[in-house]
Write a protein that holds these residues in place. Structure first.
Motif, short mmCIF file in Angstrom:
data_model
loop_
_atom_site.label_atom_id
_atom_site.label_comp_id
_atom_site.label_asym_id
_atom_site.label_seq_id
_atom_site.Cartn_x
_atom_site.Cartn_y
_atom_site.Cartn_z
N ILE B 250 0.85 -1.19 0.00
CA ILE B 250 0.00 0.00 0.00
C ILE B 250 0.88 1.23 0.00
O ILE B 250 1.85 1.31 0.76
CB ILE B 250 -0.89 0.01 1.25
N ARG B 251 0.61 2.17 -0.87
CA ARG B 251 1.34 3.44 -0.89
C ARG B 251 0.38 4.56 -0.55
O ARG B 251 -0.62 4.74 -1.25
CB ARG B 251 1.95 3.68 -2.27
N LEU B 252 0.69 5.27 0.51
CA LEU B 252 -0.19 6.36 0.93
C LEU B 252 0.30 7.67 0.33
O LEU B 252 1.50 7.95 0.36
CB LEU B 252 -0.20 6.47 2.45
N HIS B 253 -0.60 8.43 -0.21
CA HIS B 253 -0.27 9.77 -0.70
C HIS B 253 -1.27 10.72 -0.06
O HIS B 253 -2.34 10.96 -0.60
CB HIS B 253 -0.38 9.85 -2.22
N SER B 254 -0.94 11.18 1.11
CA SER B 254 -1.91 12.02 1.81
C SER B 254 -1.22 13.27 2.31
O SER B 254 -0.20 13.21 3.00
CB SER B 254 -2.49 11.26 2.99
N LEU B 272 -12.04 1.14 5.55
CA LEU B 272 -10.88 1.33 4.68
C LEU B 272 -10.05 0.07 4.62
O LEU B 272 -9.54 -0.30 3.55
CB LEU B 272 -10.03 2.48 5.22
N ALA B 273 -9.91 -0.60 5.76
CA ALA B 273 -9.11 -1.82 5.78
C ALA B 273 -9.72 -2.86 4.85
O ALA B 273 -9.00 -3.54 4.11
CB ALA B 273 -9.00 -2.36 7.20
N HIS B 290 -2.43 2.25 -4.54
CA HIS B 290 -2.20 3.65 -4.18
C HIS B 290 -3.44 4.25 -3.54
O HIS B 290 -4.56 4.03 -3.99
CB HIS B 290 -1.82 4.45 -5.43
N VAL B 291 -3.18 4.98 -2.48
CA VAL B 291 -4.29 5.59 -1.73
C VAL B 291 -4.08 7.09 -1.73
O VAL B 291 -2.99 7.57 -1.39
CB VAL B 291 -4.31 5.07 -0.28
N TYR B 292 -5.07 7.82 -2.19
CA TYR B 292 -5.00 9.27 -2.22
C TYR B 292 -6.10 9.84 -1.35
O TYR B 292 -7.19 9.28 -1.26
CB TYR B 292 -5.19 9.79 -3.65
N VAL B 304 -8.86 4.61 -3.56
CA VAL B 304 -7.98 3.44 -3.51
C VAL B 304 -7.90 2.90 -4.93
O VAL B 304 -8.91 2.51 -5.49
CB VAL B 304 -8.54 2.39 -2.56
N GLU B 305 -6.72 2.91 -5.50
CA GLU B 305 -6.59 2.48 -6.88
C GLU B 305 -5.66 1.29 -6.94
O GLU B 305 -4.53 1.35 -6.46
CB GLU B 305 -5.97 3.61 -7.72
#
Lengths: 115, 526
Positions: B250-254, B272-273, B290-292, B304-305
């Motif tokens: 999982i990559r977080l972009h926040s 979310l989980a 990827h999570v934006y 969530v893509e």
């Protein structure tokens, strides 16, 4: 054992480090390594990294960073290694002369035993 | 007279002949007699008159015969016609009689048939009524049996759900306790191998806890944990991430600094989980998810893509339906596909909106709108309040080494300080309890109270400080058996403000409000 508190952070330690549990054998960090931030926190940074950068604007010991973050020292070392690899902090060992006189330490020890 | 004549006339003529011929013969004879008997002078006259009379007689006879014959034939014809008429009348009567009889017969047959049918109908109706009565009784019994069965099934279902919910709640409590224990162990063990094992266990336990949470959500149990303070979006995302197996992908972009209100944070994290778990499970094992986070006026959108399987329209619709939350029952759940149902329940509970769409990354994108009313703008200050004092930490850090273990000794009383003598600037409720201002978290309120305490303690009566100074003096005396006595005497409170002004930061107040309660105490006694 600790009772689960209402104010524990929800994020688990392995999510902070991406699953790593050690910072590698060549990690320059031990408990008293002094860490200095080389740049300020940037937007979008992991909040722990940003907190470390804010903490270490003046030289700060690893153990103190860990205490302020409320994280175990090993985890803090991993975070610091990441920052070091990114060039955002620098690390140096404290000078020996900064240590107090062994005589004083011995007296403290004696005093503690007498308590 | 024998001239050819129509054959019909011949018999008539022939039957007419005898009598006129006889008359003619007789009259001829009479005339001859008369002529013969008459004087010769009168013979010619008598002969002529006789002949004329004879002819007239013949004609008269002939006409008479003819008339008689005609009358006879007319009478015969009349008789024939009468007989014919009688026969016809007889025939008609006969026909009428026959028809009447026929009619009677048919009437009788119809009546008979009708009676028979009526009887048959009555019999049939009675039979049917009997049958339907039996059927009704049978159906009533069936209905009773089914309703009993339904009642029993509902009772069974309710108790099964209650038992499951109870078990899930206990499993949740166990998992939460285990996680706290593991966290404590992680603090205690610095060996990297032990730590790795502990983190592994931690991860496993977090996943088990998520499963227990799912069961609890589906059975309508209370949600697992409640957080007393808002949880920052980053922590929510990482908390969700930590509960799935493939969290490293999982990559977080926040860059969002919003936080989710404490009461809803657990639900949002769990939903979310589940979404992240789906994304990670349905994408290739080394692909990243990827999570934006994007803030919009309606709230915050977490997208969530993944780059895994593209869901077909049917699958997308089915997924939307599963998360729309209108599936009230537990029917249709399979053991392995709990996730979307859980997301549906949670999003209905917290007013979140979940939608699916094909992702530009090649997989599926999930958009989760977290509504504004469970968001707070205050950043979750897990560590933020800790930040300001740490700027002053370096100058303070070496000092305890020089100034003996005083802080360690005084920390204990400082922690035991009861909250009833807290500061004046903490807002209070009517009954004197400290009140948390909106937007301030518990930690901030705590620190403000600690600051107030430190201020109050600094203005303590001198006796108190002096006693403590004396106690510390005794300790120093024990260490340096000699000349510490005059130092304890020369250690009054005027030192205190100097120490507190040592700190170079302009944020002196917040410094005292730091989460290290030993700080003011250390100042007081140093």
């Amino acid at each position: 054992m600790k009772r689960p508190g209402r104010d524990d952070a929800p994020d688990r330690l392995y999510t902070l480090t991406g699953g790593r549990s050690g910072s590698g054998p060549d990690s320059p960090f031990d408990l008293v390594t002094l860490v200095v931030a080389e740049s300020g926190p940037t937007v979008g940074m992991q909040s722990e990294h940003a907190a470390v950068l804010r903490l270490t604007q003046a030289p700060t010991a690893v153990v103190e960073v860990a205490a302020e973050l409320g994280l175990p020292v090993s985890i803090t070392k991993i975070l610091l290694s990441d920052l070091l690899a990114a060039g955002r902090v620098s690390a140096r060992h404290p000078r020996n002369s900064a240590l107090p006189d062994p005589d004083v330490l011995e007296q403290v020890l004696v005093g503690l035993r007498n308590l | 007279m024998t001239a050819p004549a129509p054959s019909g006339d011949r018999s008539t003529i022939r039957s007419l002949l005898p009598l006129p011929l006889l008359t003619a013969a007789l009259s001829v004879l009479a005339v001859l007699w008369a002529v013969a008997s008459a004087p010769a002078s009168a013979q010619t006259l008598v002969g002529c008159c006789g002949a004329a009379a004879a002819v007239l007689l013949c004609v008269a006879v002939t006409v008479a015969v003819q008339a008689r014959r005609a009358a006879r034939s007319v009478r015969a014809a009349l008789r024939t016609a009468t007989a014919e008429a009688e026969r016809a009348a007889q025939e008609r009567d006969l026909q009428a009689e026959r028809w009447r009889r026929e009619h009677q017969r048919h009437t009788d047959a119809t009546a008979h048939e009708r009676a028979r049918l009526a009887e048959e109908f009555t019999r049939e109706r009675a039979l049917r009524a009997q049958e339907s009565e039996g059927e009704r009784v049978r159906l009533a019994a069936e209905v009773r049996r089914l309703s009993e069965q339904l009642d029993r099934a509902l009772g069974d279902r309710d108790s099964a759900i209650a038992a499951t919910a109870n078990a899930a709640a206990r499993m949740q409590a166990l998992a939460t306790g285990t996680l706290a224990d593991l966290r404590a162990m992680e603090e205690r063990h610095s060996d990297e191998e032990v730590l790795a094992d502990l983190l592994h266990l931690d991860h496993r336990t977090a996943q088990a806890g998520r499963l227990a949470d799912s069961v609890a959500v589906l059975t309508g149990a209370r949600s697992g944990r409640r957080w007393a303070r808002p949880i920052s979006m980053e922590s929510v995302l990482r908390g969700a991430m930590g509960r799935i197996s493939g969290y490293q992908r999982i990559r977080l972009h926040s860059v969002s600094d919003t936080a989710v209100a404490g009461h809803a944070a657990e639900g949002v994290m769990h939903a979310l989980a589940e979404v992240l778990d789906n994304a990670a499970n349905f994408s290739p094992p080394n692909a990243e998810v990827h999570v934006y986070v994007e803030e919009v006026p309606a709230g915050a959108i977490v997208s969530v893509e993944d780059s895994g399987l593209v869901m077909s329209d049917v699958q997308l619709r089915r997924a939307e339906q599963a998360v729309s939350g209108d599936a009230g029952g537990l029917g249709g759940l399979t053991g392995t596909r709990l996730g979307l149902a859980v997301v549906g329940r949670l999003s209905r509970k917290h007013g979140m909106k979940v939608s699916f769409r094909p992702s530009a990354r090649g997989g599926t994108g999930v958009l989760i709108l977290i509504p504004q009313d469970i968001l707070t703008t205050a950043p979750s200050p897990v560590r933020r309040p800790a930040d300001p004092p740490t700027r002053n930490a370096p100058p303070r850090a070496p000092e305890p080494d020089l100034d003996a273990p005083a802080p360690a000794e005084v920390t204990a009383p400082a922690e035991q300080l009861p909250p009833q003598d807290d500061g004046a600037d903490t807002p209070r409720t009517g009954d004197g309890l400290p009140k948390r201002r909106r937007g301030r978290t518990l930690a901030a309120a705590e620190s403000a109270r600690a600051a107030a305490q430190s201020v109050e303690r600094r203005t303590d009566p001198p006796e108190d400080i002096r006693t403590r100074a004396n106690r510390f003096g005794a300790f120093r005396q024990a260490v340096r058996a000699g000349g510490a006595a005059e130092r304890t005497g020369g250690h009054p409170l005027p030192d205190v403000p100097d120490d507190s002004h040592d700190t170079p930061s302009p944020q002196t107040e917040t410094v005292h409000g730091g989460p290290t309660p030993s700080h003011p105490e250390g100042d007081t006694t140093s």
